[in-house]
Design a protein around this motif. Structure first.
Motif, PDB file in Angstrom:
ATOM      1  N   ASN A 284      -3.775  10.613  -5.539  1.00  0.00           N
ATOM      2  CA  ASN A 284      -2.373  10.419  -5.196  1.00  0.00           C
ATOM      3  C   ASN A 284      -2.256   9.426  -4.057  1.00  0.00           C
ATOM      4  O   ASN A 284      -3.001   9.506  -3.076  1.00  0.00           O
ATOM      5  CB  ASN A 284      -1.733  11.748  -4.774  1.00  0.00           C
ATOM      6  CG  ASN A 284      -1.390  12.599  -5.978  1.00  0.00           C
ATOM      7  OD1 ASN A 284      -1.182  12.089  -7.081  1.00  0.00           O
ATOM      8  ND2 ASN A 284      -1.320  13.907  -5.772  1.00  0.00           N
ATOM      9  N   VAL A 285      -1.323   8.515  -4.191  1.00  0.00           N
ATOM     10  CA  VAL A 285      -1.071   7.550  -3.133  1.00  0.00           C
ATOM     11  C   VAL A 285       0.435   7.371  -3.013  1.00  0.00           C
ATOM     12  O   VAL A 285       1.186   7.676  -3.931  1.00  0.00           O
ATOM     13  CB  VAL A 285      -1.702   6.172  -3.436  1.00  0.00           C
ATOM     14  CG1 VAL A 285      -3.209   6.245  -3.467  1.00  0.00           C
ATOM     15  CG2 VAL A 285      -1.153   5.596  -4.751  1.00  0.00           C
ATOM     16  N   ALA A 286       0.865   6.902  -1.862  1.00  0.00           N
ATOM     17  CA  ALA A 286       2.258   6.480  -1.697  1.00  0.00           C
ATOM     18  C   ALA A 286       2.255   4.964  -1.667  1.00  0.00           C
ATOM     19  O   ALA A 286       1.473   4.357  -0.922  1.00  0.00           O
ATOM     20  CB  ALA A 286       2.846   7.038  -0.405  1.00  0.00           C
ATOM     21  N   VAL A 287       3.087   4.364  -2.493  1.00  0.00           N
ATOM     22  CA  VAL A 287       3.083   2.910  -2.650  1.00  0.00           C
ATOM     23  C   VAL A 287       4.429   2.345  -2.220  1.00  0.00           C
ATOM     24  O   VAL A 287       5.472   2.836  -2.652  1.00  0.00           O
ATOM     25  CB  VAL A 287       2.818   2.518  -4.119  1.00  0.00           C
ATOM     26  CG1 VAL A 287       2.842   1.004  -4.285  1.00  0.00           C
ATOM     27  CG2 VAL A 287       1.504   3.096  -4.581  1.00  0.00           C
ATOM     28  N   PHE A 288       4.394   1.330  -1.384  1.00  0.00           N
ATOM     29  CA  PHE A 288       5.619   0.691  -0.916  1.00  0.00           C
ATOM     30  C   PHE A 288       5.537  -0.804  -1.174  1.00  0.00           C
ATOM     31  O   PHE A 288       4.730  -1.500  -0.552  1.00  0.00           O
ATOM     32  CB  PHE A 288       5.806   0.948   0.585  1.00  0.00           C
ATOM     33  CG  PHE A 288       6.037   2.394   0.906  1.00  0.00           C
ATOM     34  CD1 PHE A 288       7.325   2.902   0.961  1.00  0.00           C
ATOM     35  CD2 PHE A 288       4.963   3.254   1.095  1.00  0.00           C
ATOM     36  CE1 PHE A 288       7.539   4.245   1.222  1.00  0.00           C
ATOM     37  CE2 PHE A 288       5.175   4.601   1.355  1.00  0.00           C
ATOM     38  CZ  PHE A 288       6.459   5.100   1.424  1.00  0.00           C
ATOM     39  N   PHE A 289       6.366  -1.290  -2.102  1.00  0.00           N
ATOM     40  CA  PHE A 289       6.410  -2.733  -2.347  1.00  0.00           C
ATOM     41  C   PHE A 289       7.095  -3.419  -1.173  1.00  0.00           C
ATOM     42  O   PHE A 289       8.118  -2.936  -0.687  1.00  0.00           O
ATOM     43  CB  PHE A 289       7.209  -3.048  -3.620  1.00  0.00           C
ATOM     44  CG  PHE A 289       6.673  -2.405  -4.853  1.00  0.00           C
ATOM     45  CD1 PHE A 289       5.320  -2.134  -4.997  1.00  0.00           C
ATOM     46  CD2 PHE A 289       7.531  -2.042  -5.891  1.00  0.00           C
ATOM     47  CE1 PHE A 289       4.822  -1.538  -6.151  1.00  0.00           C
ATOM     48  CE2 PHE A 289       7.051  -1.449  -7.044  1.00  0.00           C
ATOM     49  CZ  PHE A 289       5.701  -1.191  -7.173  1.00  0.00           C
TER      50      PHE A 289
END
Lengths: 348, 348, 348, 348
Positions: free
Chosen positions: A50-55
């Motif tokens: 699981n990761v949190a991704v922010f463009f």
């Protein structure tokens, strides 16, 4: 013969086609669309967790938000003396962090030496409020010198960071190039080594504008939503980034593109090594070749249309060149053609 | 029947095709390519004068940099109470400006009343250091209520700004829609009225991601180069923005797209006005229609797939609705089809 | 035998008496009282010209506001590698300046070498937005090494600053000590040399808390009023600072106090030079003596009650000490007694 | 007849004497001396629990650091519409908090109404990144209108704060005056009610410059050390503050001084109420009296040497005054003499 920078190339056709394919119809904005979700899931697959991704829009923004999320009052971040965050981002990390400082750490060829990192951190003991407090360590993979930290070297940097309870950030503007160079996986190169957050760059490797900040610590994700918006980095039509990443990851395109760029650099390096007058300043691990060219050779190449930058000589190599030699950086990309490489080499 | 926001649409095909056309080949990065120059020249033509143009990633960034460039210590900017900069940007203007404050100015339907603006500015006399100092006035054109300031109204706001020696900023996230509504020219709507800097939005009107900060005062341009870079808003492959604007301006596409969006809103407004149960909350000047729908009508529409937002009732209209009525915002875009409008209206 | 720091001493009796004398009665607040005006006028006399004077609470605040007033986006300030602003203020200058950076300049004994300053500034050409832009030069007088820049050395630093159109700031935490050492006037040591703004410290030299930022360019004074207030540095009972300065300047008390402190340092230096086992690391220009003591001597002194700090060995002196020697800083003040100096020396 | 502000008075003799008494000898700097420790311990006694105490130079600094310690990205703090933090600190809280915003909450006579506070906080739901996130509630005790929150009213504000998981700050610039008014203890007025941090003011109540930020949550103390230093608020000769507080607390001097100030205000209020032409605008709880004076009476008083401010009429009282009446603020202090009060009243 464009070897100035990988960002002089445009975008891979697949990237543009994906944008075309997603242009019609409607989707909810500000990063909430199905495609955004799909791409975030793809990041989780790639990183095997699981990761949190922010463009975000630029590597500068990804790096600055990464350092800001770890910031505290009087904060001091640590990075290599030549790192992009300290040398080439107009002070953006300090601006995002309300005045946090970046302390340069030495080491040959763009890589911090773990023992020197440790020594620099120790200069800021927590009971000396005058000095400020250490907050985060940032390593660049691949480095500004075109080299890569080996997995063991990342382990060593991570060990120092953890010993001081500091999070470890990886500036991965050329993440894919480093991955290919090490022949490893994203998980092995990052969180399995102790990396906590990654600036994941797609732009230099064939996208138009696709950068992401990847957090392995999901507890900081809520705050990052606000940090990104406050920084003017939340795109309304977020699909324009996710459509690029969607194509970038499909069929491992991203790895193919980096493999090509690295191969072109290797071809260039071989050619230069085999040439009569030119030589490598140091080994090229990825898609950046640092070459020592005779001044007349460099002039001849430029006359023939080659574009490449002069490069400042690292302190430890000062004096090791002949008066008629210069140091130059040659960058290849997904778009570099073997013809151009050969043409360049033939003139060396 | 998507009327949630104009940023739920994707991009016009011409935008994507331009990106495809410019994807091949090389161009210098960071806003220095020939295409960047060409598009900047196009801006100068559109505004009929020399301008400094800075591409950025979001309207939030354009607005925040605009307010920041005018900032001083203890600075206070003035905008309408419901303006995007004060209500919907997560405090970004304050972050970019190191704590500058935004003071809300009242006025019906999203437009500041000039006399009220003057009264608010007067609350910050320069000899009262405790209060802080006025720095800039920001008006939104078109407003968050879908209305537009007439040229005379802009004159009045500009006169107050100039009387206090404050620069005047225009948040033009829907610049083209306002232009069509007023049937005027960019020059007439801005600098000829006393506007000093404009957030020029292309994203809501058919681009993927094309926003620009336009400065009429060229003397502040040098500083803005550093401000933009420091904010992580300088794109390496700047062509991906200029390629969009290139297509956007070609053959006046941008005006056609805004004209279509406005026409669809007018069609929607007419249909609602003619309906048995629904009515307009106020006149729609651009591509945003604010409608009062019976609750069962709104529910029925949503059941049939219509997407639109509930909207907070402005203070001066509180109490003017029946208990079974609700206020809603309906936004059209370049992509809205007449069929969908008619389908919506038929259920009102 | 307290030689730890001049801020370990309290306040001269005249300072306290002045506070007592002004405690009764009323006076307008926030820097607007008659006494505030009188003291500001006194500053003008001392500097032989009109000046703008801003009382603040700490030298850190004075320095940070000074650097902030010169700041621009992506700004880079220049100071000696060991300057207080870069090493001992917890990043305050960066915080006040929204992320401005401080670049260290090398030079022996706390003094920047003008040619090196020039070289460092040249690393930030204005057409390279990535690097950021130079904004201000800061020199410390007296330096952290207890030395002073000669008038000629200040001229040289000022010439470099002016050549790059940069304002020149003087951190005068020990302004009086430097003045006595050079046997010159405030005007000669500052604006006549090209210094534009001064952090004028009274605290270390016998006040409780009396620091002022002095601006020679009156056009920046209006903005500084807001900057100071915004930083929480505008005292309501401003008289408590002006009463101190009033006594400080009366009858040239400030010069007498600094003369005494410097004389005590000279006595200490002579004693150490004449001792059998100890020696000076370098010449003491002001009230700070840097001594090389045998480890057993230092231990003995501490056993007898002497308090003084170990000091990091400057890079260019590394290796020049014997293994049983250590570098120490000994600071005298207005309150230092000759008895204590002699007692110390007798044990060297 | 000085009723302009309590900060127009100087310092109580005991404060000056304490400074004199501690002026000789040496003590370690930067808040580490024995006297600093003693005074911190005294704070713990006063508050009947462990506390972390940070001396700072101004109430603005105490308030701004308090709000900053609770800040997050896009943060929104809540306070009364007329609170000092929002109206009279030149935006300092926003500057210290990198752009955090203060949202005004309404309520009569300077006190937030709990239900309105709740409504304002609810306007920032955490899933709406555009709006920003609530971070802290700040109440002023005593208020800018001279009133005090009752213990039950503090309970109500605290309940709303806790329901939203927000820390509660008390701006106690006139802490002692409120304490006397409520006839309660510091513990009962603060942490027993749910207050988490207090700006504890001594300056208005007889000190020269003695302000402290008191934290009940010791876990945030470590960070505050760096925040204070970074803000230029760590005094080198910290004794000059602790010596003041030492005398301030000795024999409950602080309570006696506040009791006197409040009594003088009560005497003033009684006199005005009993006068023929003048009346109170509202009840005076502490040392600030808000009086409605006939214009000719005000002019006459000023002619006789009375100094006091005109005051803006609160929105809910607009229109309730006669045309020849004006609203004025009259502030008493530890130094106010009954004679002056009586003289003033005799002219009303």
């Amino acid at each position: 013969m464009i070897f100035s920078s990988d960002n002089w190339s445009g975008a891979h056709p697949a990237i543009g086609e994906s944008l075309m394919a997603h242009a019609a119809g409607y989707a909810s904005g500000y990063g909430t669309s199905d495609l955004d979700r799909k791409v975030e899931q793809k990041f989780a697959e790639i990183f095997e967790r699981n990761v949190a991704v922010f463009f975000v829009g630029t590597g500068t923004a990804a790096n600055s938000l990464a350092l800001a999320t770890a910031n505290r009052a009087g904060g001091v971040a640590f990075c290599h003396r030549e790192a992009h965050v300290i040398a080439d981002e107009c002070g953006a990390p300090g601006f995002f962090s309300h005045g946090a400082r970046l302390k340069p750490v030495d080491g040959p060829r763009g890589k911090m030496v773990a023992a020197r990192l440790d020594a620099e951190i120790r200069r800021f003991p927590l009971d000396n409020v005058q000095g400020g407090q250490p907050t985060v360590v940032s390593l660049t993979q691949a480095t500004e010198s075109g080299t890569v930290y080996s997995l063991a070297e990342i382990d060593a940097i991570a060990a120092v960071s953890k010993a001081h309870s500091l999070p470890l950030h990886m500036d991965g503007a050329r993440f894919a190039n480093a991955l290919i160079s090490l022949d490893t996986t994203p998980a092995e190169m990052t969180w399995k080594r102790g990396v906590d957050l990654v600036s994941f760059g797609g732009t230099k490797n064939g996208c138009w504008c696709a950068e992401a900040l990847v957090l392995f610590d999901l507890s900081s994700a809520q705050e990052m939503h606000f940090m990104r918006k406050r920084a003017g980095q939340l795109f309304s039509k977020s699909r324009f980034v996710s459509a690029q990443f969607d194509a970038y990851f499909a069929g491992d395109l991203w790895l193919d593109l980096a493999r090509h760029a690295n191969a072109m650099a290797a071809r260039l390096a071989e050619g230069i090594t085999a040439s009569k007058t030119s030589r490598l300043a140091w080994q090229a691990d990825t898609n950046e070749v640092f070459a020592i060219l005779k001044k007349d050779v460099a002039a001849k190449l430029r006359q023939r249309g080659a574009i490449f930058y002069d490069w400042p000589v690292p302190q430890d190599l000062v004096g090791s060149f002949a008066p008629d030699e210069g140091l130059h950086r040659l960058v290849t990309s997904f778009a570099t053609r073997a013809d151009d490489v050969d043409l360049f080499v033939s003139a060396c």
